[in-house]
Design an enzyme around this catalytic site. Structure first.
Site, short mmCIF file in Angstrom:
data_model
loop_
_atom_site.label_atom_id
_atom_site.label_comp_id
_atom_site.label_asym_id
_atom_site.label_seq_id
_atom_site.Cartn_x
_atom_site.Cartn_y
_atom_site.Cartn_z
N LYS A 1 17.82 -22.50 6.68
CA LYS A 1 17.52 -23.88 6.32
C LYS A 1 16.66 -23.89 5.06
CE LYS A 1 15.78 -24.55 10.37
NZ LYS A 1 15.22 -25.08 11.64
N THR B 1 8.91 -36.32 8.87
CA THR B 1 9.99 -35.37 9.18
C THR B 1 9.68 -34.49 10.39
OG1 THR B 1 9.07 -33.79 7.59
CG2 THR B 1 10.79 -35.29 6.79
N GLY C 1 9.91 -32.77 13.71
CA GLY C 1 11.00 -32.55 14.66
C GLY C 1 12.34 -32.20 14.05
N THR C 2 12.39 -31.97 12.73
CA THR C 2 13.68 -31.69 12.10
C THR C 2 14.34 -30.43 12.65
OG1 THR C 2 12.48 -30.65 10.28
CG2 THR C 2 13.24 -32.89 9.94
N GLY C 3 13.56 -29.36 12.82
CA GLY C 3 14.15 -28.10 13.28
C GLY C 3 14.70 -28.20 14.69
N CYS C 4 13.93 -28.79 15.58
CA CYS C 4 14.38 -28.98 16.96
C CYS C 4 15.64 -29.84 17.01
CB CYS C 4 13.29 -29.65 17.79
SG CYS C 4 11.70 -28.82 17.77
#
Length: 264
Positions: free
Chosen positions: A174, A207, A209-212
């Site tokens: 990412k 932003t 919580g983007t990875g989860c």
């Protein structure tokens, strides 16, 4: 017909923006039935993490067996595992599952708070990544796991090679933390195929919580029977919209909007 079944194995975010809460919201938004194995409880809000309490390995194992042995799963997503004991417990459980596994190797929170012990890194490399269908590290997690520093898009191939050397079938690097560019660029590869995914970079600080959210969206797509490239493409589209709609919450960094499609 019953919806596809997706299991998240992760920590709780009391502020609701990341962790188990983000995973289940994402799964609902994408039309799958979300189930959970809680690995840790955190006290956190928009300003950061104030406390972390890991669950015992036997509690994690019991939750997992309760769900898988009775209900079954069509995809699994892992998030915060915190300690070597929890990483190894979860890796052992997943070693016999036939469903695809999405590993989000959570190392630090959006606010920079550590969520993975240094002593657990080797267990992630040698136990957890080898059972992953897709690993989804951000650039900080790539450095934490492999020592590779990526400062430009050209370095993402090197990062992918380094992560793939630990055994996941696919890796999604990412690139959202790259310092420049109008696009958020990610690289999905299995070492042979390459898929570059690009989306507009939104000027929105909220932003959390983007990875989860992205990893849960990938798992949801895989549970529906999509190929890895298509599941990742659809997940990228979903999380881009969620970032664009991210909203202020509390005094710090707010969450992405998991329900943006309902309100769009």
């Amino acid at each position: 017909m019953n919806p596809p079944l997706v299991l998240t194995v992760a920590g709780s975010d009391s502020g609701g923006g990341a962790g188990i809460q983000a995973d289940l919201k994402t799964m609902l938004a994408l039309g799958v039935h979300g189930m959970s194995v809680l690995t840790a409880v955190t006290a956190q809000n928009s300003r950061g993490v104030q406390g972390v309490w890991e669950l015992p390995a036997e509690a994690v194992r019991a939750q997992y067996r309760a769900v898988v042995d009775d209900i079954g799963v069509q995809a699994v997503k892992t998030g915060m595992l915190a300690t070597a004991a929890l990483v190894e417990t979860v890796a052992d459980l997943l070693s016999s599952v036939e469903a695809p596994v999405v590993v989000d190797p959570v190392g630090v929170s959006k606010h920079g708070d550590p969520l993975l012990a240094e002593t657990a890194l080797d267990s992630v490399r040698t136990k957890l990544l080898p059972v992953a269908t897709v690993a989804t590290p951000n650039l900080d997690e790539v450095t934490q796991l492999t020592g590779v520093h990526v400062g430009h898009e050209d370095g993402m191939r090197t990062a992918a090679e380094a992560v793939l050397s630990y055994g996941p079938r696919w890796v999604l690097i990412k690139g959202g933390h790259l310092p420049t560019g109008r696009e958020a660029v990610d690289l999905l590869t299995d070492g042979t195929e390459e898929h570059w995914l690009r989306a507009p970079r939104h000027d929105n600080r909220h932003t959390h919580g983007t990875g989860c959210t992205l990893a849960s969206a990938v798992a949801s797509g895989l549970a529906k029977g999509l190929t890895v490239p298509e599941a990742v493409r659809q997940a990228k589209e979903y999380v881009t919209g969620a970032i664009a709609a991210g909203f202020a919450l509390g005094a710090g960094i707010g969450p992405v909007d998991h329900g943006w499609r309902f309100r769009d």
